[in-house]
Scaffold this motif. Structure first.
Motif, mmCIF file in Angstrom:
data_model
loop_
_atom_site.group_PDB
_atom_site.id
_atom_site.type_symbol
_atom_site.label_atom_id
_atom_site.label_comp_id
_atom_site.label_asym_id
_atom_site.label_seq_id
_atom_site.Cartn_x
_atom_site.Cartn_y
_atom_site.Cartn_z
ATOM 1 N N ASP A 1 2.105 9.245 -6.426
ATOM 2 C CA ASP A 1 2.505 10.646 -6.286
ATOM 3 C C ASP A 1 3.629 10.995 -7.258
ATOM 4 O O ASP A 1 3.651 12.081 -7.844
ATOM 5 C CB ASP A 1 2.961 10.925 -4.851
ATOM 6 C CG ASP A 1 1.810 11.006 -3.867
ATOM 7 O OD1 ASP A 1 0.658 11.081 -4.319
ATOM 8 O OD2 ASP A 1 2.070 10.993 -2.651
ATOM 9 N N ARG B 1 0.825 -1.212 0.000
ATOM 10 C CA ARG B 1 0.000 0.000 0.000
ATOM 11 C C ARG B 1 0.858 1.261 0.000
ATOM 12 O O ARG B 1 0.598 2.214 -0.737
ATOM 13 C CB ARG B 1 -0.945 -0.016 1.199
ATOM 14 C CG ARG B 1 -2.072 -1.025 1.080
ATOM 15 C CD ARG B 1 -2.895 -1.106 2.340
ATOM 16 N NE ARG B 1 -2.085 -1.631 3.445
ATOM 17 C CZ ARG B 1 -2.550 -1.832 4.681
ATOM 18 N NH1 ARG B 1 -3.804 -1.509 4.970
ATOM 19 N NH2 ARG B 1 -1.775 -2.320 5.622
ATOM 20 N N ASP C 1 1.094 4.137 -2.987
ATOM 21 C CA ASP C 1 0.841 5.566 -2.754
ATOM 22 C C ASP C 1 2.030 6.412 -3.193
ATOM 23 O O ASP C 1 1.872 7.446 -3.848
ATOM 24 C CB ASP C 1 0.560 5.818 -1.266
ATOM 25 C CG ASP C 1 -0.768 5.232 -0.810
ATOM 26 O OD1 ASP C 1 -1.661 5.040 -1.659
ATOM 27 O OD2 ASP C 1 -0.897 4.956 0.399
ATOM 28 N N GLU C 2 3.230 5.975 -2.810
ATOM 29 C CA GLU C 2 4.428 6.741 -3.150
ATOM 30 C C GLU C 2 4.621 6.808 -4.663
ATOM 31 O O GLU C 2 4.967 7.865 -5.219
ATOM 32 C CB GLU C 2 5.649 6.100 -2.489
ATOM 33 C CG GLU C 2 6.957 6.798 -2.803
ATOM 34 C CD GLU C 2 8.144 6.082 -2.204
ATOM 35 O OE1 GLU C 2 9.071 5.750 -2.954
ATOM 36 O OE2 GLU C 2 8.137 5.864 -0.976
ATOM 37 N N ARG D 1 -3.549 1.606 -7.740
ATOM 38 C CA ARG D 1 -3.852 3.024 -7.612
ATOM 39 C C ARG D 1 -4.083 3.557 -9.026
ATOM 40 O O ARG D 1 -3.269 3.328 -9.926
ATOM 41 C CB ARG D 1 -2.694 3.799 -6.971
ATOM 42 C CG ARG D 1 -2.374 3.387 -5.560
ATOM 43 C CD ARG D 1 -3.473 3.726 -4.562
ATOM 44 N NE ARG D 1 -3.070 3.386 -3.212
ATOM 45 C CZ ARG D 1 -3.246 2.190 -2.658
ATOM 46 N NH1 ARG D 1 -3.817 1.217 -3.366
ATOM 47 N NH2 ARG D 1 -2.864 1.951 -1.420
ATOM 48 N N SER E 1 -7.373 9.644 -6.367
ATOM 49 C CA SER E 1 -6.992 8.266 -6.663
ATOM 50 C C SER E 1 -8.109 7.298 -6.326
ATOM 51 O O SER E 1 -8.953 7.551 -5.455
ATOM 52 C CB SER E 1 -5.727 7.865 -5.893
ATOM 53 O OG SER E 1 -5.977 7.785 -4.501
ATOM 54 N N ASP F 1 -7.035 13.637 -1.852
ATOM 55 C CA ASP F 1 -6.188 13.983 -0.714
ATOM 56 C C ASP F 1 -6.166 15.505 -0.653
ATOM 57 O O ASP F 1 -5.401 16.164 -1.357
ATOM 58 C CB ASP F 1 -4.782 13.408 -0.913
ATOM 59 C CG ASP F 1 -3.884 13.646 0.292
ATOM 60 O OD1 ASP F 1 -4.333 14.309 1.249
ATOM 61 O OD2 ASP F 1 -2.730 13.185 0.274
ATOM 62 N N ASP G 1 -8.340 3.381 -5.024
ATOM 63 C CA ASP G 1 -7.486 2.424 -4.331
ATOM 64 C C ASP G 1 -8.209 1.086 -4.205
ATOM 65 O O ASP G 1 -9.392 1.037 -3.845
ATOM 66 C CB ASP G 1 -7.146 2.912 -2.920
ATOM 67 C CG ASP G 1 -6.598 4.328 -2.897
ATOM 68 O OD1 ASP G 1 -6.214 4.833 -3.965
ATOM 69 O OD2 ASP G 1 -6.562 4.913 -1.802
#
Length: 454
Positions: free
Chosen positions: A160, A152, A156-157, A261, A320, A311, A322
């Motif tokens: 971005d 997860r 996410d990283e 994502r 996003s 976000d 997920d």
């Protein structure tokens, strides 16, 4: 015997707690919300020293600085400060998110003056000891190592990184990378503190069993010796890359699941059409009964749950979708998400979908502010994002006013299928072929450190 389903009645009236804004003689902002229900009070300081203040190559410094604030202050080391605060029946929490540094504590109202002195020490006289800086650095580096094993966080990283332009602050984690964090020293933390922790950059929020005039006098006397000017504006951290779609596979060899994502850069929190987006996203993927979740979970059985959301940040944070799915349905799940994004842009939502979303958002709103900490956090959002003073009083009416046409307009204006980036954390040997056959966009494979393999 058949029983008729009960229907909800009209929403009960609700008014957000009254509050007052003041400015102390040294420029420090003050927001006071008297709440007399219980003899407790929350103090929350917000500082314009969030992760967006980090300079290139120093990503993570704002968070490290904020975390170091509570490691001793004034004449007390970390242990003595923790013990003194514990005697007040509380703890001091220091942190930083993208938009602000935060110092928070909740105490009995009878201990307010002592708590404010402790907070003043942390804000104005932090020790920032070398040993604690090194310890917190090591903790962050350990977190980053753990991230490599956690799908997860990797997803996410990576999202971005691919939805923002190279060099944009939002493209790098708020807490920094191994390269940036490993270079930090106690001198760098002291520099960050000295530059950004100034009274004109701080707003102190006091919510609880207090009287406004007394709080102002107490704050004025407690912070009277602290002076300094806030820093100026910064370069926008949300620069997006040129339009175009892509697929990004992060290697997790042997994984039975794919962490997904799907997203792009979103909109700022203070966007004038915020409520349209709020309702639109609730219908698309923000609620358990949303289209994406019902499709992937109930209709196809691909996942235990799927979710979409923004976000929210001062600038345009990411939008996003997920989900975690079995690896053999990775491409099929992505197709269904893309289908639902297209569908909400193609035609108005149904009256029942709209009613369910607005009723939920309307109904749960009052229970979000049942504690002094929750009220203080809500007031912090007003300050950080520059929202109008009546934002919470008008919230429910604004939600109920959203129409199906508004939802369609929001989806068409701010969901961009031509800019979507798909991130898959999984086994490339299993997912690469099906993803290439989708022909959604160029496919790139990375190792678990984010380095391109192909």
């Amino acid at each position: 015997m058949s029983v008729s389903r009960p229907y909800p009645g009209d929403s009960r009236p609700y008014a957000f707690p009254r509050f007052e804004r003041r400015t102390l003689s040294n420029g420090l902002g003050l927001v006071i919300a008297p709440l007399t229900k219980l003899p407790v009070v929350t103090l929350l300081a917000i500082i314009d020293a969030g992760a967006v203040r980090d300079r290139a190559g120093e990503e993570g410094l704002a968070q490290l600085t904020a975390r170091t604030l509570s490691e001793g202050a004034g004449r007390r080391d970390a242990a003595a400060l923790a013990e003194d605060v514990e005697q007040l029946g509380t703890a001091i929490d220091t942190s930083a998110d993208w938009d602000a540094g935060l110092v928070r504590m909740t105490v009995l109202s009878s201990r307010l003056s002592e708590a404010m002195v402790a907070m003043s020490d942390v804000l104005t006289m932090p020790a920032l000891p070398v040993r604690e800086v090194e310890r917190l650095k090591a903790e962050r580096l350990a977190e980053l190592l753990q991230l490599r094993a956690e799908p997860r966080g990797l997803a996410d990283e990576t999202l971005d990184r691919v939805v923002y332009a190279e060099g944009a602050r939002y493209a790098v984690p708020a807490g920094g990378t191994e390269q940036s964090v490993s270079r930090f020293t106690a001198d760098a933390v002291a520099w960050c503190y000295g530059r950004y922790y100034q009274p004109a950059a701080v707003t102190l929020i006091v919510a609880g069993d207090v009287e406004a005039a007394a709080v102002e006098r107490l704050a004025e006397s407690t912070f009277s010796r602290w002076f300094g000017q806030a820093q100026g504006t910064i370069a926008p951290p949300d620069r997006a890359p040129p339009p175009g779609r892509g697929v990004h596979v992060v290697t997790k060899a042997g994984s039975p699941q794919s962490e997904l994502r799907i997203g792009h850069a979103g909109i700022p929190r203070a966007h004038p059409e915020y409520f349209r987006f709020l309702v639109m996203n609730a219908i698309l993927g923000g609620l358990f009964s949303s289209r994406i979740n019902l499709n992937l979970r109930e209709v196809h059985g691909y996942t235990y749950g799927a979710h979409s959301g923004y976000d929210w940040r001062r600038w345009a944070g990411p939008f996003s979708v997920d989900a975690a799915v079995q690896r053999d349905v990775t491409d099929a799940a992505i197709r269904e998400v893309l289908h639902e994004i297209d569908r909400i842009r193609d035609a108005p939502v149904s009256a029942s979908e709209l009613s369910l979303a607005t009723s939920y958002l309307d109904g749960v709103f009052p229970i979000r502010f049942e504690t002094t900490d929750a009220v203080a956090t809500a007031l912090a959002n007003l300050v950080i994002y520059g929202l109008p003073a009546d934002f919470y009083d008008s919230y429910r009416a604004q939600v109920r006013a959203v129409t199906a046409a508004d939802v369609l307009a929001a989806a068409r204006a701010h969901l961009h299928p031509d800019r979507l980036q798909v991130v898959v954390v999984g086994d490339p040997d299993d997912v690469r072929g099906p993803l290439e056959r989708m022909a959604f966009g160029p496919l790139t494979v990375y190792d678990d450190r984010g380095e391109r393999i192909s």
